[in-house]
Scaffold this motif. Structure first.
Motif, short mmCIF file in Angstrom:
data_model
loop_
_atom_site.label_atom_id
_atom_site.label_comp_id
_atom_site.label_asym_id
_atom_site.label_seq_id
_atom_site.Cartn_x
_atom_site.Cartn_y
_atom_site.Cartn_z
N HIS A 92 -2.86 4.88 -5.52
CA HIS A 92 -2.48 3.69 -6.29
C HIS A 92 -3.73 2.88 -6.61
O HIS A 92 -4.69 2.86 -5.83
N VAL A 93 -3.71 2.18 -7.73
CA VAL A 93 -4.87 1.38 -8.13
C VAL A 93 -4.56 -0.11 -8.08
O VAL A 93 -5.37 -0.93 -8.50
N ASN A 94 -3.40 -0.46 -7.53
CA ASN A 94 -3.07 -1.87 -7.33
C ASN A 94 -2.13 -1.98 -6.13
O ASN A 94 -1.74 -0.96 -5.54
N ASN A 95 -1.80 -3.19 -5.79
CA ASN A 95 -0.99 -3.49 -4.61
C ASN A 95 0.27 -2.61 -4.51
O ASN A 95 1.01 -2.49 -5.49
N ILE A 96 0.51 -2.03 -3.35
CA ILE A 96 1.75 -1.28 -3.10
C ILE A 96 2.79 -2.26 -2.59
O ILE A 96 2.55 -3.02 -1.65
N THR A 97 3.94 -2.25 -3.22
CA THR A 97 4.98 -3.23 -2.92
C THR A 97 6.15 -2.66 -2.12
O THR A 97 6.94 -3.41 -1.55
N SER A 98 6.28 -1.34 -2.08
CA SER A 98 7.46 -0.74 -1.44
C SER A 98 7.16 0.68 -0.97
O SER A 98 6.45 1.42 -1.65
N ILE A 99 7.70 1.04 0.20
CA ILE A 99 7.57 2.40 0.71
C ILE A 99 8.87 2.79 1.43
O ILE A 99 9.56 1.93 1.97
N ALA A 100 9.18 4.09 1.44
CA ALA A 100 10.34 4.59 2.18
C ALA A 100 10.14 6.06 2.50
O ALA A 100 9.62 6.83 1.68
N GLU A 113 2.27 -2.34 -7.96
CA GLU A 113 2.01 -3.22 -9.10
C GLU A 113 1.21 -2.51 -10.19
O GLU A 113 1.06 -3.05 -11.29
N ASP A 114 0.73 -1.29 -9.90
CA ASP A 114 0.03 -0.53 -10.95
C ASP A 114 0.99 0.12 -11.95
O ASP A 114 0.57 0.81 -12.88
N GLY A 115 2.30 -0.11 -11.74
CA GLY A 115 3.29 0.39 -12.70
C GLY A 115 3.73 1.82 -12.47
O GLY A 115 4.35 2.43 -13.33
N THR A 116 3.45 2.36 -11.27
CA THR A 116 3.88 3.72 -10.97
C THR A 116 4.75 3.78 -9.73
O THR A 116 4.67 2.92 -8.85
N VAL A 117 5.57 4.82 -9.68
CA VAL A 117 6.30 5.23 -8.48
C VAL A 117 5.70 6.58 -8.09
O VAL A 117 5.59 7.48 -8.94
#
Length: 327
Positions: A92-100, A113-117
């Motif tokens: 990721h190239v920006n803040n990770i907001t969620s993991i599971a 926040e980089d717009g990817t899943v």
């Protein structure tokens, strides 16, 4: 959640591993707690490392803790005393907001926040993750109980279902235009989806199987949960309750009827500042919360009272994870 003395005595680590409770903070520390005594049993200090701890997830077999720390996912061995992660996932190239974690622990999903899943194969942690372009910063992502679909929500106000077999976004919802969707939660049987937005509004859909001929997402209700910013919504494991956390310092507990009527049952009061995250016990009888007031709390659902407070972080506690079920 209560455990027997025998189970704790038999544990070589020296404390009861049947209940795993972890918090993460802007102080960069990850802390493990003895749920009933309130004692911090282990601290991962991350001395000299930058990056706040955004989200935590415990694998279903209780072996691993995943921590989303800025742009990286760090995976720790829960029974080890090592402060170093044994796997670091970067991409990721920006803040990770969620993991599971997926149910078998073979892969992890993350939203950023980089717009990817992204999906990370834990059997090949050095390989490239599978990546889905969401087109807007992702605020939350969850795995459908069928393990074949993901549902994400984003800063542009969209909720998307990602089909892991066909590698496509198969459905998209925009319940409130471009108002950011902050948090989403799925019932454990996959029957119901709740999404909460920046205005404190919650939206509810019944999920229908394709074979029924009904829409996949059938809107059933919406309600104002909080008058301020909503940070997290979470359906209890027994699917009877919804917890909503807010900038208004409270957590609200809503009962869910079989007809998807949501009724406010309790307001949990005690935190002094924003409440960022929550986690239910396996039997849905307890709730853990994390707050900007530097503390985490254990609440008894029946009474709505705090039964334990966890003190030790010296900045905002922003994420928590609890696993006290069968591994």
């Amino acid at each position: 959640m209560p455990t027997t003395a025998a189970s704790s005595k038999s544990n070589a680590v020296g404390h009861d591993m049947s209940v795993i409770l972890v918090t993460g903070s802007y102080d960069h520390e990850i802390r493990f707690w003895e749920a009933w005594s309130g004692i911090c049993s282990r601290t991962i200090p991350r001395t000299g490392e930058s990056g706040q701890v955004n989200r935590l997830a415990i694998s279903h077999d209780k072996r691993f803790l995943a921590a989303a720390i800025h742009k990286k996912i760090l995976i720790y061995d829960i029974v080890s005393t090592a402060s170093e992660p044994f796997v670091t996932l970067e991409g990721h190239v920006n803040n990770i907001t969620s993991i599971a974690f997926n149910s078998e622990g073979k892969w992890i999903v993350s939203g950023s926040e980089d717009g990817t899943v992204k999906i990370w194969d834990l059997r090949n942690p050095n390989g490239q993750p599978r990546s889905y372009e969401n087109g807007a910063p992702v605020n939350d992502v969850c795995i459908h109980p069928n393990q074949g679909e993901l549902i994400s929500c984003d800063q542009a106000g969209s909720i998307k279902q990602w089909d892991l077999t066909d590698n496509i976004c198969s459905h998209e919802l925009t319940p409130a235009g471009d108002i950011p969707i902050r948090s989403i939660t799925l019932a454990s049987d996959g029957s119901c989806l709740v999404a909460g937005n920046n205005k404190g509004q919650c939206y509810v859909w019944k999920l229908n199987e394709e074979s029924t001929g009904l829409p996949r997402f059938q809107a059933v209700t919406r309600f104002l949960a909080h008058k301020k910013y909503l940070t997290r919504c979470l359906i209890s494991p027994d699917a009877r309750y919804l917890a909503t956390c807010s900038a208004d310092t409270t957590v609200k507990i809503w009962s869910i009827s079989p007809m998807y009527d949501f009724k406010e049952e309790k307001t949990l009061k005690g935190h002094q500042r924003w409440v960022w995250d929550c986690a239910f016990s396996a039997d849905s009888a307890y709730l853990v919360t994390a707050s900007s007031d530097h503390t985490a709390r254990l609440w008894e659902m029946a009474s709505g009272e705090t039964v334990r407070q966890y003190n030790g972080h010296h900045k905002a506690a922003v994420c928590c994870a609890l696993h006290d079920g069968a591994s």
